[in-house]
Design an enzyme around this catalytic site. Structure first.
Site, PDB file in Angstrom:
ATOM      1  N   LEU A  20       0.835  -1.194   0.000  1.00  0.00           N
ATOM      2  CA  LEU A  20       0.000   0.000   0.000  1.00  0.00           C
ATOM      3  C   LEU A  20       0.873   1.248   0.000  1.00  0.00           C
ATOM      4  CD1 LEU A  20      -2.781  -1.108   2.488  1.00  0.00           C
ATOM      5  CD2 LEU A  20      -2.838  -1.121  -0.001  1.00  0.00           C
ATOM      6  N   ASP A  44      10.036  10.257   9.261  1.00  0.00           N
ATOM      7  CA  ASP A  44      10.824  11.352   8.728  1.00  0.00           C
ATOM      8  C   ASP A  44      10.015  12.633   8.857  1.00  0.00           C
ATOM      9  OD1 ASP A  44      12.226  13.166   6.878  1.00  0.00           O
ATOM     10  OD2 ASP A  44      13.302  11.363   6.283  1.00  0.00           O
ATOM     11  N   LEU A  66      -5.283   3.724  -1.044  1.00  0.00           N
ATOM     12  CA  LEU A  66      -6.631   3.852  -0.494  1.00  0.00           C
ATOM     13  C   LEU A  66      -7.455   4.750  -1.415  1.00  0.00           C
ATOM     14  CD1 LEU A  66      -5.799   4.344   3.291  1.00  0.00           C
ATOM     15  CD2 LEU A  66      -6.556   2.253   2.139  1.00  0.00           C
ATOM     16  N   LEU A  86      -0.858   9.000   4.756  1.00  0.00           N
ATOM     17  CA  LEU A  86      -1.344   8.786   6.112  1.00  0.00           C
ATOM     18  C   LEU A  86      -0.297   8.069   6.947  1.00  0.00           C
ATOM     19  CD1 LEU A  86      -4.926   7.421   5.287  1.00  0.00           C
ATOM     20  CD2 LEU A  86      -4.228   9.799   5.619  1.00  0.00           C
TER      21      LEU A  86
END
Length: 126
Positions: A20, A44, A66, A86
């Site tokens: 993903l 990061d 997604l 995300l």
């Protein structure tokens, strides 16, 4: 949940793995129980565009993202900030909620915070 120090590449056949990444051209339409979904994560301060997609391609893995663009709209905000990237816990929340409800709107509501600049169309004017 089981954890192991072994690589997913050593544990599962390549054709069963779906990496993903928000940079994939492929939209995750449904969760396939015969697949293994890899939630890649970077710790990061800045976002490295295409890094997870490049990693997946180097490993010859299928990729998906997604369906944020398909179910959500950009919300006006003072910074004009919109991000489909995300945190791992947010992706996990989206996937878990989708698995339980089979509803992408419900899943995205559960995992995509308003700080990302996206909202469901029914809340766009609020």
């Amino acid at each position: 949940m089981d954890t192991t120090p072994e690589s997913y590449l050593d544990l599962f056949p390549l054709e069963a793995i779906v990496y993903l990444t928000p940079d994939s051209e492929n939209v995750l339409e449904d969760i396939d129980p015969s697949k293994v979904y890899v939630l890649g994560g970077l710790v990061d301060e800045s976002i490295h565009k295409q890094l997870t997609l490049r990693r997946a391609r180097e490993q010859r893995l299928q990729t998906a993202r997604l369906p944020i663009r398909e179910f959500m709209v950009r919300a006006p905000n003072s910074r004009n900030y919109h991000s489909e990237t995300l945190a791992i816990n947010q992706v996990f929340d989206v996937l878990s909620t989708y698995y339980e409800t089979r509803s992408w709107p419900a899943a995205l509501r559960a995992g995509v915070s308003s700080g990302k600049g996206y909202v469901l169309p029914d809340t766009a004017e609020q």
